[in-house]
Design an enzyme around this catalytic site. Structure first.
Site, PDB file in Angstrom:
ATOM      1  N   CYS A 111      24.803  -1.642  33.936  1.00  0.00           N
ATOM      2  CA  CYS A 111      23.660  -1.631  33.968  1.00  0.00           C
ATOM      3  C   CYS A 111      22.561  -1.913  34.604  1.00  0.00           C
ATOM      4  O   CYS A 111      23.209  -2.541  35.700  1.00  0.00           O
ATOM      5  CB  CYS A 111      24.195  -3.033  32.955  1.00  0.00           C
ATOM      6  SG  CYS A 111      21.791  -3.350  32.187  1.00  0.00           S
ATOM      7  N   HIS A 153      25.674   0.223  23.993  1.00  0.00           N
ATOM      8  CA  HIS A 153      24.606  -0.772  25.306  1.00  0.00           C
ATOM      9  C   HIS A 153      23.698  -1.199  25.274  1.00  0.00           C
ATOM     10  O   HIS A 153      22.659  -2.324  25.435  1.00  0.00           O
ATOM     11  CB  HIS A 153      24.779  -0.039  26.074  1.00  0.00           C
ATOM     12  CG  HIS A 153      25.007  -1.064  27.555  1.00  0.00           C
ATOM     13  ND1 HIS A 153      26.026  -1.245  28.585  1.00  0.00           N
ATOM     14  CD2 HIS A 153      23.617  -0.421  27.792  1.00  0.00           C
ATOM     15  CE1 HIS A 153      24.938  -1.397  29.019  1.00  0.00           C
ATOM     16  NE2 HIS A 153      23.829  -1.535  29.217  1.00  0.00           N
ATOM     17  N   GLU A 154      22.599   0.331  24.833  1.00  0.00           N
ATOM     18  CA  GLU A 154      20.929  -0.016  24.637  1.00  0.00           C
ATOM     19  C   GLU A 154      20.593  -0.456  23.293  1.00  0.00           C
ATOM     20  O   GLU A 154      19.589  -1.357  23.315  1.00  0.00           O
ATOM     21  CB  GLU A 154      20.420   1.896  24.673  1.00  0.00           C
ATOM     22  CG  GLU A 154      21.030   2.608  25.563  1.00  0.00           C
ATOM     23  CD  GLU A 154      20.684   2.051  27.189  1.00  0.00           C
ATOM     24  OE1 GLU A 154      19.828   1.367  27.441  1.00  0.00           O
ATOM     25  OE2 GLU A 154      21.295   2.319  28.523  1.00  0.00           O
ATOM     26  N   HIS A 157      20.912  -4.405  24.252  1.00  0.00           N
ATOM     27  CA  HIS A 157      19.454  -4.629  25.000  1.00  0.00           C
ATOM     28  C   HIS A 157      18.323  -5.029  24.261  1.00  0.00           C
ATOM     29  O   HIS A 157      17.927  -5.887  24.397  1.00  0.00           O
ATOM     30  CB  HIS A 157      18.993  -3.741  25.194  1.00  0.00           C
ATOM     31  CG  HIS A 157      19.934  -3.509  27.258  1.00  0.00           C
ATOM     32  ND1 HIS A 157      19.637  -4.823  28.118  1.00  0.00           N
ATOM     33  CD2 HIS A 157      20.035  -2.288  27.583  1.00  0.00           C
ATOM     34  CE1 HIS A 157      20.069  -4.256  29.243  1.00  0.00           C
ATOM     35  NE2 HIS A 157      20.949  -3.070  29.009  1.00  0.00           N
TER      36      HIS A 157
HETATM   37 ZN    ZN Z   1      21.766  -1.868  30.478  1.00  0.00          ZN
END
Ligand code: ZN
Length: 197
Positions: A111, A153-154, A157
């Site tokens: 990341c 993953h995004e 966030h």
């Molecule tokens: Zn990330």
């Protein structure tokens, strides 16, 4: 020359907030269009995905791109294992990610907001993403493999979740150690070495 914004690092509370939805009527505004431009340029300089909170803006915007020249550098065996297929630039506004099926995959990921470290994370093999594009048009996408991993993953966030919240704690390590010992090894062998079997 593009002046890349600072990328927020773990510890910055902006990475722990739930990002706000973008009002669809604002998508055409200079503010949002400039945000998207800055995100694309920042991502292209550094990786394959970026969420707005990573440059300090707590809004539900993601950019992703896995250019062919990027994945071409990865050995074929690894590309096949990770199901890493190139895909064109995606701008995802107010995305919703839904799991497809029950299959999962365990791989190392990094990341830009956890600079210098990596860990193994279990992700869904396939997901369905619905979102608004940079013109405000509703879209859907069903990525699988590596693209699905990036999308998850995004999307995390935007919920204030980082990979360290989901990782196999025993697999957490520096990028340097990863490169030295594990890069290119089959994931089963890595799990065994780390006591994850
Ligand atoms: Zn990330």
């Amino acid at each position: 020359m593009f002046n890349a914004p600072q990328i927020s690092q773990i510890g910055d509370p902006v990475l722990r907030r739930k990002a706000a939805e973008v009002d669809p009527r604002d998508i055409g505004s200079a503010e949002i269009q400039l945000l998207i431009e800055a995100m694309i340029a920042t991502m292209r300089a550094a990786g394959v995905g970026l969420a707005a909170p990573q440059i300090g803006t707590s809004l539900q915007v993601i950019v992703m791109e896995d250019a062919p020249e990027f994945s071409a550098k990865i050995p074929q065996a690894e590309r096949l294992e990770k199901e890493r297929e190139p895909f064109d630039l995606k701008v995802l506004i107010n995305p919703v990610v839904r799991e497809i099926g029950t299959e999962t995959r365990d791989f190392f990921e990094g990341c830009l907001s956890i600079k210098g470290y990596t860990a193994m994370v279990r992700r869904q093999r396939e997901v369905a993403v619905s979102y608004l594009d940079q013109n405000g048009a509703p879209q859907s996408w069903q990525p699988r493999g590596w693209a699905a991993r990036i999308a998850q993953h995004e999307y995390d966030h935007l919920q204030g979740v980082l990979f360290t919240d989901r990782m196999f704690a025993r697999s957490f390590m520096s990028d340097e150690e990863y490169r030295k010992r594990y890069a290119g090894k089959p994931i089963g062998a890595v799990k065994e070495a780390l006591g994850l079997m």
